[in-house]
Design an enzyme around this catalytic site. Structure first.
Site, short mmCIF file in Angstrom:
data_model
loop_
_atom_site.label_atom_id
_atom_site.label_comp_id
_atom_site.label_asym_id
_atom_site.label_seq_id
_atom_site.Cartn_x
_atom_site.Cartn_y
_atom_site.Cartn_z
N ASP A 1 0.88 -1.17 0.00
CA ASP A 1 0.00 0.00 0.00
C ASP A 1 0.92 1.22 0.00
O ASP A 1 1.56 1.52 1.00
CB ASP A 1 -0.89 -0.02 1.26
N GLU B 1 -7.31 0.53 -4.56
CA GLU B 1 -7.33 0.46 -3.10
C GLU B 1 -8.65 -0.08 -2.53
O GLU B 1 -8.64 -0.96 -1.67
CB GLU B 1 -6.99 1.83 -2.50
MG MG Z 1 -4.50 4.92 2.41
#
Ligand code: MG
Ligand code: ADP
Length: 624
Positions: free
Chosen positions: A24, A187
C-alpha cells in the site's frame, strides 16, 4: 506456501519466485504485507513497533537518504530536504499542481508546464517516480529483513480514480525499486478483499469503501460480481483528512494557552511539539473521552465532545461526498450491502458512527483500518501467485478509450467499465489519395468530440504505400493489460507496416476533472449527439465530393455533356451544403446527388465491364 530461506554463500537465490508481496503506497503512510501460513500480515519495522512507514523521504548530508520515521523527524527541522505527499505528484504536470503548490514545503518545478513535475532537493532534481521508488525500496528492505530472502515481485495499490499515467508512474517506481510489479490494484478493491468480500464468485454485492487517511478522503462504490470488481463511482476530497483533525486540535490547544497561530511559526520547536501533541491527543480521544497533556510545562485538557463539535463540519463534508458518489452510481444508501472502513482517521468514533448512520448499517471495521489495503494487496498477490485456485479477480476501466477519427470525432474502442485486461480493435482507412502517413491520436473520455476528452498520446503510422483513399486497411488494436496500461498498435494490412506505443504521459489530470468528465458526458449528451450527427454528415459529404470528382474524370468518355454539367452542379450544391450547421441540409444534398448519379454510375459500370471484356481502355482524359 513454503518459504525457503536462502544461503547467500553458495549464490542460490532461494525460492522467492513463490512469493509476491502486497504494497500500500499511501500519501501519508505505506505498508508491506505478505501471506504467512494462509493469513495476510503486515510487516513491522526492525524496532517491532509499527507496520506503518511514513511516506516521507529525507535527503541528508553526504548523500544520505532516509525513509519513514527518521525522515518524518526532519519535517520541521529540514523542510526543504524532506519530501512528503509525493503520491499527490505522481503522473502530474506542473499545470496540474500549480494551484496547490503552497501545500508543499519543498520545491516543485518544471520548465515546461505540460510536462511532468520534478522536485528539487539541493542541486538535484527528482521525479515523483524516483521519490516513490525510495519508499518502495525501504518497504522491500523491510520485508527482506524479516523473511531473510530477496523478494522481487509485488502488487501495488492505487486509488480507484488514478488514471493510466498515474498507474504507469506507480509501476515505474516499482521497477526502479527493483520490483516486478505484477498488478496495480485499486485500493477499495484491496480493502474489500481483506474482508473476504468478493472471494465467492457466486455472490453479487454492492459495497461502499470509505477511506479517510491523513490528507485525503475517498469514497468508492463497487459492484462485485463473479470476481469482477466494477468501480461504479468515486468521489471525495483530495485535501481532507486526519491532518485537518490535527489542526482543529492545535487551534483548541492554542486557545487554552491563550496563544495565536503566530506562536507556532515564531518558535519552530514549540510549533512542532504542539503539532505532535495534537496528533497524540486526537488518537487518544479515539479511545477515551478526555485527554490531558502538557506543552511547555503547561497543562491542556481536551474532551472528545469538544473535539467532535469542532470536526463535525469536516465529517459532514465526507457524507456529502458519499451522497454524490451514490447519485453518480445511480444507487441509494439502503442498496449498499456492505460498508468498509479504510484509513487511520476512521478510528475516530464520530466518523465511524456518522458513516454507519448514513448508510443505515454497521460498518466493517474489525481489521486495522490503516492496514486493510496492504492486507488486501497481499491477498491479491497470493491469488496471482496461484495459491488460491479458481480465483480470478479483475478491475475495470473507469473511462472509455478510443482514437480520433475524421472531423475530431471520438471513436471508442474499449468502452468505460470494460473488464481489465482487455483487447479490442477496429479497421480504418485513409481519407486522402496517396496518404503515406497516418496520425493515431489516443483519447480517454466519454464525450463525442475528442477536444472534450483527454489526450493520452499519439503516434504516426509511416510508410503506408501510396494508394487511393479508402483502399488501405488499417487495423488498430487496443491492448489493455491487467494493470490498466494501454498499448495501441496500428498495422496496415496490405503492406504490413506496423507501429505501436505504450501510452506515455503527455499531461496529467486531477481527480475532480476525472469525475467531471463523466458528469459532463451526461449533461452534454444531447448537444454531443447533434455535433456528432453534423460531423458525420460532413464526412460523408466530403467523401462523396472526392468520389464525385473521380467519377467525372474516369467516365469522361461515357457521360454526355449534359450529364457532366448536371453532376457538377449537384457537387457544387453539396459543397455549399456542407457549410450549413444543419445536418439535414447536408443529408438532403447528398440524397439529391445520389439519386441523380446512381443510374449514371450503373451505366458507367456496364460500359467499363464491357470494355474490359473487349480489352479496351475507356478511362480518363484519353477520350474516345
Ligand atoms: Mg491509504
Ligand atoms: P494514508 O492513506 O493517507 O497514507 P493512513 O490511512 O495511514 O493515511 O491514515 C493516517 C491518518 O490516520 C493520520 O492523520 C493519523 O493521525 C490518523 N490516525 C491514526 N490512528 C488514529 C487514531 N487512533 N485516531 C484517529 N486518527 C488516527
Amino acid at each position: 506456501m513454503a518459504l525457503i530461506s536462502i544461503n547467500l554463500q553458495d549464490g542460490s537465490v532461494g525460492k522467492d519466485q513463490d512469493l509476491i508481496i502486497g504494497i500500500d503506497l499511501g500519501t501519508t503512510n505505506s505498508l508491506v504485507a505478505y501471506m504467512k501460513d494462509g493469513q495476510a500480515v503486515c510487516v513491522k519495522g526492525g524496532d517491532g513497533k509499527s507496520t506503518l512507514v511514513p511516506s516521507i523521504v529525507h535527503f541528508g548530508p553526504d548523500n544520505r537518504i532516509d525513509v519513514g520515521d527518521i525522515a518524518k523527524e526532519q519535517l520541521v527541522k529540514d523542510p526543504g530536504n524532506t519530501i512528503y505527499s509525493v503520491k499527490r505528484l505522481m503522473g502530474k504536470s506542473y499545470k496540474d499542481i500549480e494551484e496547490i503548490q503552497g501545500y508543499f514545503g519543498y520545491k516543485i518545478l518544471d520548465d515546461d508546464t505540460e510536462s511532468l513535475v520534478k522536485v528539487r532537493v539541493k542541486d538535484r532534481y527528482y521525479t515523483p517516480v524516483e521519490l516513490s521508488a525510495h519508499i518502495l525500496r525501504a518497504l522491500k528492505v523491510r520485508i527482506e529483513d524479516v523473511l531473510k530472502m530477496p523478494v522481487s515481485r509485488a502488487v501495488i495499490t492505487v486509488p480507484a480514480y488514478f488514471n493510466d499515467n498515474q498507474r504507469q508512474a506507480t509501476r515505474d517506481a516499482g521497477k526502479l525499486a527493483g520490483l516486478d510489479v505484477l498488478r496495480i490494484v485499486n485500493e477499495p478493491t484491496a480493502a474489500a478483499l481483506a474482508y473476504g468480500i468478493g472471494l465467492d464468485p457466486a455472490q453479487s454485492e454492492l459495497i461502499a469503501v470509505y477511506d479517510l487517511g491523513g490528507g485525503t478522503f475517498d469514497i468508492s462504490i463497487l459492484q462485485i460480481q463473479e470476481g469482477v470488481f466494477e468501480v461504479l463511482s468515486t468521489n471525495g476530497d483530495t485535501f481532507l483528512g486526519g491532518d485537518d483533525f490535527d489542526r482543529a486540535i492545535t487551534t483548541m490547544i492554542l486557545e487554552q494557552l491563550g496563544l495565536t497561530e503566530e506562536a507556532l511559526v515564531a518558535d519552530k520547536s514549540f510549533g512542532q511539539s504542539v503539532r505532535l501533541l495534537s496528533e497524540e491527543t486526537k488518537k487518544a480521544l479515539s479511545a477515551s473521552a478526555h485527554f490531558e497533556g502538557t506543552v511547555n510545562g503547561k497543562k491542556v485538557t481536551i474532551s472528545r465532545a469538544a473535539f467532535e463539535k469542532k470536526v463535525q463540519p469536516l465529517v459532514q463534508r465526507t457524507l456529502d461526498a458519499c451522497k454524490n458518489a451514490l447519485a453518480d452510481a445511480g444507487r441509494t444508501a439502503d442498496q449498499i450491502d456492505k460498508v468498509v472502513m479504510v484509513g487511520g482517521s476512521t478510528r475516530v468514533p464520530l466518523v465511524k458512527d456518522s458513516v454507519s448512520t448514513f448508510f443505515g448499517k454497521p460498518v466493517y471495521d474489525n481489521l486495522n483500518p490503516d492496514e486493510v489495503v496492504a492486507l488486501g494487496a497481499a491477498i491479491q498477490a497470493d491469488i496471482l501467485a496461484g495459491n488460491q485456485k479458481d480465483l480470478l479477480l479483475l478491475d475495470v476501466t473507469p473511462l472509455s478509450l478510443g482514437i480520433e477519427t475524421v472531423g475530431g470525432l471520438m471513436d471508442t474502442i474499449i468502452p468505460r467499465n470494460s473488464k481489465v485486461p482487455n483487447k479490442a480493435g477496429r479497421q480504418y482507412t485513409t481519407s486522402v489519395d496517396g496518404q503515406k502517413n497516418l496520425k493515431i491520436a489516443v483519447y480517454q473520455g466519454e464525450r463525442d468530440l475528442v477536444e472534450h476528452n483527454r489526450k493520452l498520446g499519439e503516434f504516426i503510422l509511416r510508410g503506408i504505400p501510396p494508394m487511393p483513399a479508402g483502399l488501405p486497411k488499417i487495423d488498430i488494436q487496443f491492448i489493455l493489460n491487467a494493470d490498466g496500461i494501454l498499448t495501441v498498435r496500428a498495422r496496415e494490412l496490405r503492406s504490413g507496416v506496423e507501429q505501436q506505443i505504450d501510452i506515455r504521459p503527455t499531461y496529467g489530470i486531477n481527480e475532480e476533472e476525472m469525475a467531471q468528465m463523466l458528469l459532463d458526458s451526461i449533461s452534454h449528451a444531447q448537444e454531443d449527439m447533434a455535433v456528432r450527427g453534423l460531423l458525420e454528415a460532413r464526412n460523408e459529404a466530403r467523401n462523396l465530393l472526392l468520389a464525385g470528382d473521380k467519377f467525372l474524370e474516369q467516365n469522361n468518355a461515357i457521360l454526355s455533356e449534359e450529364e457532366k454539367a448536371a453532376t457538377k452542379d449537384l457537387l457544387i450544391a453539396l459543397e455549399e451544403a456542407t457549410k450549413s450547421t444543419d445536418k439535414d441540409v447536408i443529408h438532403h444534398a447528398i440524397e439529391v446527388l445520389n439519386t441523380y448519379t446512381t443510374p449514371l454510375a450503373h451505366r458507367a459500370m456496364d460500359v467499363t465491364i464491357q470494355a474490359a471484356m473487349h480489352g479496351k481502355d475507356v478511362s480518363g482524359e484519353t477520350g474516345a
